[in-house]
Design an enzyme around this catalytic site. Structure first.
Site, mmCIF file in Angstrom:
data_model
loop_
_atom_site.group_PDB
_atom_site.id
_atom_site.type_symbol
_atom_site.label_atom_id
_atom_site.label_comp_id
_atom_site.label_asym_id
_atom_site.label_seq_id
_atom_site.Cartn_x
_atom_site.Cartn_y
_atom_site.Cartn_z
ATOM 1 N N GLU A 14 0.901 -1.121 0.007
ATOM 2 C CA GLU A 14 -0.145 -0.015 -0.018
ATOM 3 C C GLU A 14 0.797 1.257 -0.069
ATOM 4 O O GLU A 14 0.428 2.385 -0.630
ATOM 5 C CB GLU A 14 -0.957 0.061 1.248
ATOM 6 C CG GLU A 14 -2.035 -1.053 1.007
ATOM 7 C CD GLU A 14 -2.690 -1.568 2.261
ATOM 8 O OE1 GLU A 14 -2.481 -1.109 3.414
ATOM 9 O OE2 GLU A 14 -3.526 -2.643 2.047
ATOM 10 N N GLY B 63 -6.716 -8.153 1.456
ATOM 11 C CA GLY B 63 -8.023 -7.278 1.674
ATOM 12 C C GLY B 63 -8.864 -7.538 0.790
ATOM 13 O O GLY B 63 -10.235 -7.173 0.585
HETATM 14 P P1 PGA Z 1 -5.284 -8.582 4.849
HETATM 15 O O1 PGA Z 1 -3.976 -7.599 4.750
HETATM 16 O O2 PGA Z 1 -5.038 -9.712 5.755
HETATM 17 O O3 PGA Z 1 -6.271 -7.717 5.215
HETATM 18 O O4 PGA Z 1 -5.188 -9.031 3.275
HETATM 19 C C1 PGA Z 1 -2.735 -7.994 4.880
HETATM 20 C C2 PGA Z 1 -1.811 -6.895 4.890
HETATM 21 O O5 PGA Z 1 -1.733 -6.188 4.029
HETATM 22 O O6 PGA Z 1 -0.818 -6.972 5.515
#
Ligand code: PGA
Length: 256
Positions: free
Chosen positions: A101, A175
């Site tokens: 991200e 996500g």
């Molecule tokens: P998630 O995120 O478990 O919500 O997929 C993992 C992360 O981005 O570290």
């Protein structure tokens, strides 16, 4: 495969969490009993605003607190940024660096991620260095090449490789509710292990490699049993203890 190192289950709260959530963190800290902690390390990476209070809430327990990013420089004119030293002072033991991200939203390069990881090491924190391919890269057969070059560029040459943690997080699984399947995870984790051994020699075997991307109670036992999976980086399912505790149990009970 027998495990030479303790697993790590690290929660990543991302931009979630206010002071009201500290009560839940205190409960979590109580659940990380010495017996649990003997089998697996457990951490929660909170927003910077909560670091000091979260460290207080977890004080004296086996729950480690981590941060989600740090600046590469020690100090200076970087308005809005937070240095590794500041995070360490606030109680962070781990720092996530190079999360996809951040790579996407702030154009963080491999070399910047490597500097951030080094900054964390310099302040006594263990960096969790994230790698991962996009869906388009996977579909065009570039996964191992992408992961290999991210690893080469993002993992610093340190004299203490055992303090590094690497997280494989396929971007398309974060996500989204999609998880990589066991064969995909095994393939990438074993390539990462080979890359770490090529870089650090035998010490590369002691580096923990976490899987991240929609890890949850239902899939954790299966994923944690994959060779070269030494734990998990957990986003959404770390936000409540009801979702997170079964993942910790899966790590405790994993027997490979
Ligand atoms: P998630 O995120 O478990 O919500 O997929 C993992 C992360 O981005 O570290």
């Amino acid at each position: 495969m027998t495990h030479t190192h303790k697993r790590l289950i690290a929660g990543n709260w991302k931009m979630n969490g206010l002071f009201a959530q500290l009560e839940q963190l205190e409960e979590l800290a109580k659940s990380v009993t010495p017996a649990v902690a003997a089998a697996t390390d457990v951490a929660i990476c909170v927003p910077s605003t909560l670091l000091a209070a979260a460290s207080q809430a977890a004080y004296g327990s086996e729950l480690a607190i981590g941060a989600q990013d740090c600046h590469a420089e020690k100090s200076g004119a970087y308005t809005g940024d937070v240095s590794a030293q500041m995070l360490a002072e606030a109680g962070a033991r781990y720092v996530i660096v190079g999360h996809s991200e951040r790579r996407a939203a702030y154009a963080e390069s491999d070399s910047l991620v490597s500097k951030k990881a080094q900054a964390a090491l310099d302040e006594g924190m263990d960096p969790i260095i994230c790698l991962g391919e996009t869906l388009q890269q996977r579909e065009s057969g570039q996964t191992l090449a992408v992961i290999g070059s991210q690893l080469e560029g993002s993992v610093p040459d340190t004299a203490e490789p055992q303090r590094l943690v690497v997280a494989y997080e396929p971007i398309w699984a974060i996500g989204t509710g999609l998880t990589a399947n066991v064969a995909q995870i095994e393939e990438v984790h074993s390539a990462i292990r080979a890359g770490l051994v090529a870089k650090f020699g035998e010490s590369g075997r002691g580096i923990r490699i976490l899987y991240g991307g929609s890890m949850k109670a239902e899939n954790a036992p299966e994923i944690l049993a994959v060779p070269n999976v030494d734990g998990g980086l957990v986003g959404g399912a770390s936000l409540t203890n009801a979702a997170f505790l079964p993942i910790i149990s899966a790590a405790v009970n994993a027997d490979n």
